[in-house]
Design an enzyme around this catalytic site. Structure first.
Site: not given
Ligand code: ADE
Length: 276
Positions: A97, A124, A162, A176
């Site tokens: 994330p 985590e 794709r 697209d």
């Molecule tokens: N792992 C956990 N959440 C994620 C996200 N939003 N993007 C990429 N990998 C992740």
């Protein structure tokens, strides 16, 4: 293209890659997806891949040794099986994330690579040395947290596959959403009238220039309404700028009163989710 995916849950990938367009790309030999279980590279007899963070705090982290060893094994395979000389030049992409937020331009860039290594986190997160000394890139699929990097790896692989030449028919993705910096225009199919709702007459007219103009204007309108920030990078003609001005004026007039319901506390009457 060959995509190597390193994960603790290879079974999660069976469904998405066994269906539809990705499956077709694989069957036609345009892409090869190879899954590797990181746990196979754990050195102890219990195959431990995670541990507590130094300094305390919640959750477990992925240990460096199995992850480094797994990537090294993939590099050796690529040397041996594919004859790749400079394996260090292959992108090793961490899905987290905290990465760069994925978009269509990134998908198009990745689709030009012959080899990609996707590294899925779990628990985590990763020991920072994986991030610093192993990964070449870090990608997030959006500002929310999933239980692991597997779904993001599927999303990235799907968006990239794709775009590999030959996977879709020529030009199929040129229109697209995001391909030209705008969201896609509305589309309709048969019947021309359904429950009294008619498809726009222009689309049935056979006048291709007029249809192209209508589609471009609808793309601009839709992008303005839903993702106005995308319009910053788009070159508009004078007529299109006037159209946008008109949209701005009518948007200022019609700011619909939002309604809340007991069934879902999200406000209805507006298309945005997550805005109160
Ligand atoms: N792992 C956990 N959440 C994620 C996200 N939003 N993007 C990429 N990998 C992740």
């Amino acid at each position: 293209m060959r995509i190597d995916i390193l994960t603790l849950f290879p079974g999660m990938f069976a469904g998405p890659f066994a269906e539809s367009i990705v499956r077709r790309g694989i069957d036609e030999g345009l892409v090869k997806i190879v899954l590797h279980n990181i746990r196979d590279y754990a050195r102890d007899k219990h195959h431990v891949v995670d541990d507590y963070p130094f300094g305390g705090g919640g959750g477990m982290l992925m240990k460096p040794e199995p992850v480094f060893d797994a990537v090294e094994a993939v590099r050796q395979q690529l040397r041996r099986e594919e004859g790749v000389e400079h394996v260090d030049g292959i992108p090793v992409i961490l899905l987290t994330p905290q990465g760069q937020v994925f978009n269509q331009r990134m998908a198009a860039d990745l689709a030009k690579c012959k080899y990609l290594v996707l590294l899925c986190g779990h628990y985590e997160g990763f020991d920072e040395r994986i991030r610093e000394h192993l990964a070449t890139h870090e990608i997030s699929i959006g500002d929310y947290v999933l239980t692991g990097g597997e779904l993001p790896a599927m999303v990235v692989a799907d968006a990239v596959v794709r775009l590999i030449p030959g996977v879709l028919e020529e030009g199929q993705w040129a229109e697209d959403s995001h391909a030209r910096g705008l969201l896609k225009y509305p589309e309709y199919t048969r019947p021309a009238e359904y429950r009294g709702w008619k498809a726009p007459q222009v689309l049935l007219s056979g006048d291709h220039a007029e249809i192209a103009r209508w589609r471009r204007e609808e793309s601009i309108r839709r992008t303005f309404k839903r993702r106005p920030e995308l319009l910053v990078g788009v070159a508009l003609t004078t007529t299109e700028k006037l159209l946008l001005e008109e949209e701005r004026r009518s948007a200022a007039l019609a700011d619909a009163a939002p309604v809340k319901s007991e069934a879902c506390p999200m406000k209805s009457g507006r298309p945005e989710i997550g805005k109160g």
